[in-house]
Design an enzyme around this catalytic site. Structure first.
Site, PDB file in Angstrom:
ATOM      1  N   VAL A 185       0.805  -1.230   0.000  1.00  5.48           N
ATOM      2  CA  VAL A 185       0.000   0.000   0.000  1.00  5.48           C
ATOM      3  C   VAL A 185       0.837   1.279   0.000  1.00  5.48           C
ATOM      4  O   VAL A 185       0.296   2.361   0.159  1.00  5.48           O
ATOM      5  CB  VAL A 185      -1.001   0.034   1.186  1.00  5.48           C
ATOM      6  CG1 VAL A 185      -1.990  -1.101   1.068  1.00  5.48           C
ATOM      7  CG2 VAL A 185      -0.284  -0.022   2.529  1.00  5.48           C
ATOM      8  N   LYS A 186       2.138   1.188  -0.213  1.00  7.81           N
ATOM      9  CA  LYS A 186       2.961   2.383  -0.218  1.00  7.81           C
ATOM     10  C   LYS A 186       3.021   3.028  -1.616  1.00  7.81           C
ATOM     11  O   LYS A 186       2.601   2.420  -2.600  1.00  7.81           O
ATOM     12  CB  LYS A 186       4.368   2.038   0.288  1.00  7.81           C
ATOM     13  CG  LYS A 186       4.385   1.573   1.764  1.00  7.81           C
ATOM     14  CD  LYS A 186       3.745   2.579   2.693  1.00  7.81           C
ATOM     15  CE  LYS A 186       4.080   2.435   4.153  1.00  7.81           C
ATOM     16  NZ  LYS A 186       3.663   1.217   4.837  1.00  7.81           N
ATOM     17  N   THR A 187       3.576   4.260  -1.663  1.00  7.08           N
ATOM     18  CA  THR A 187       3.544   5.027  -2.915  1.00  7.08           C
ATOM     19  C   THR A 187       4.177   4.257  -4.076  1.00  7.08           C
ATOM     20  O   THR A 187       3.667   4.271  -5.191  1.00  7.08           O
ATOM     21  CB  THR A 187       4.246   6.390  -2.735  1.00  7.08           C
ATOM     22  OG1 THR A 187       3.564   7.113  -1.710  1.00  7.08           O
ATOM     23  CG2 THR A 187       4.216   7.203  -4.022  1.00  7.08           C
TER      24      THR A 187
END
Ligand SMILES: *Cc1c(COP(=O)(O)O)cnc(C)c1O
Length: 397
Positions: A185-187
């Site tokens: 779910v990170k950039t």
């Protein structure tokens, strides 16, 4: 924020390279790999993008924090200062080494309050760990001055803020060591993965060895390598690194989308009396992964959060009542509930958390709503969303 929203051929082709050679491990098997060294390539790209001499990939952001601490020589009984608003990984990494997480208050930056940090320093303090929550940072110059005065190490947790900057330096490159997460779910994502960056040769060498069982990585016969010190396995696989290699090339594209969507929302909320925004310290540039704002009271904030949910506005967080990110719900830490006995230094040294209060943090967090900025939202969709949010908030004020 999530890089998985914009998956495509670049990611697929990178992974295919690895599957075609069948070498899924980052070390060894030189003859079989068709020249593919995905982890090494990603480390080189990350170091360049983050203006740092070295990058070490590992299996997660939590692993990056653990390896960063271990590389700097942190161990049993050493105190590490962290904010009361963070992700559980901050204290998990510290506890894994038998070290002591010392939580302190945040301020209106939603990150470490330098004066609270200063008050928490003892003869056992070794590290200050600012966590750039929701895309923005603390007053890092003030924290650096405290580190200098007290001979402390700064380890930045930039897991939620990749691509932001401070005083012209990429977040993560300001401190002695900086950590990133590439979880799903990170950039940008590897599926699972993380990295640390540093300009310090010794820390880098330690991280390289420690994350692979202490292997010295000399020569090209893995079985003959020696182990100068104890390590662990925090390796990333080539498959994960391959995904990250495609994603890092898209970082600036992703940041531009985040900035556009963030700006649309900010412009819609800015004119509303009663809404104010998280402070970004002078010299700081956010990575725009979230827009965080304050409302006038805890009751209004709670009601507004519920109203946004009822209107179908997803991805807005009220961290004050959240299990993962705020000290109030961390009973397992506060009561040191572990499966087996913990290091004696830790059992004896942990602050009296059941009795501790973080009133200043409560003052800010009780009134904070953070809106995740998604990459998949188009301009029109974002404008509609911003209008609906503005109208919903106004009704509660
Ligand atoms: C995601 C995250 C981590 C941990 O990363 P993982 O890759 O999920 O282990 C650490 N700190 C912060 C602030 C994070 O958001």
């Amino acid at each position: 924020m999530p890089g998985f929203e914009l998956f495509g051929d670049k990611e697929r082709n990178q992974v295919k390279d690895v599957l075609d050679s069948g070498v899924l491990m980052r070390y060894g098997f030189d003859g079989m790999r068709n020249g593919h060294w995905k982890a090494i390539e990603l480390e080189k790209k990350l170091a360049v993008r983050m203006q740092s001499k070295h990058a070490q990939l590992v299996s997660s952001g939590t692993a990056a924090l653990t390896v960063a601490l271990a590389s700097a020589g942190i161990g049993a009984g050493d105190e590490v200062i962290i904010p009361s608003f963070t992700f559980v990984a901050s204290f998990e990494a510290i506890l894994a080494l038998g070290a002591i997480p010392v939580m302190v208050d945040i301020d209106d930056t939603l990150t470490l309050d330098p004066s609270a940090v200063e008050k928490a320093i003892t003869s056992r303090t070794r590290v200050i760990m600012p966590v750039h929550m929701c895309g923005s940072m603390a007053d890092l110059n003030a924290l650096q001055a405290i580190c200098d005065r007290n001979k402390l190490i700064m380890i930045e947790d930039a897991c939620q803020a990749i691509g932001g900057s401070y005083d012209g330096k990429p977040l993560g490159s300001f401190g002695d060591l900086g950590c990133f997460s590439f979880d799903y779910v990170k950039t940008i994502t590897c599926g699972e993965g993380g990295a640390l960056i540093t300009n310090n040769e010794t820390y880098y060498k330690n991280a390289d060895h420690y994350s692979d069982h202490g292997h010295d990585h000399l020569g090209n016969d893995r079985g003959a390598e020696s182990h100068p010190f104890l390590g662990y396995n925090y390796r990333i696989s080539e498959l994960h690194a391959a995904v990250g290699l495609a994603q890092i090339d898209r970082l600036d594209e992703f940041l531009a989308i985040q900035k556009r969507n963030y700006s649309i929302l900010r412009h819609a909320l800015e004119p509303i009396e009663g809404v104010s925004f998280r402070k970004v310290p002078e010299g700081g540039v956010e990575n725009y992964s979230f827009l965080s704002f304050f409302l006038p009271s805890e009751a209004i904030t709670k009601a507004t959060h519920a109203a946004l949910g009822a209107e179908g506005v997803d991805a807005c967080f009220y961290w004050y009542a959240n299990n993962w990110h705020y000290y109030k719900k961390w009973d397992h830490l506060r009561n040191l509930k572990s499966l087996g006995p913990v290091a004696r230094e830790l059992a004896e040294g942990l602050p009296d958390y059941p009795e501790a209060h973080f009133k200043q943090s409560d003052h800010w967090m009780g009134r904070t709503i953070s809106c995740l900025i998604k990459l998949g939202w188009g301009e029109e969709e974002m404008s509609k969303r911003a209008e609906l949010m503005a109208a919903t908030i106004k009704k509660q004020l």
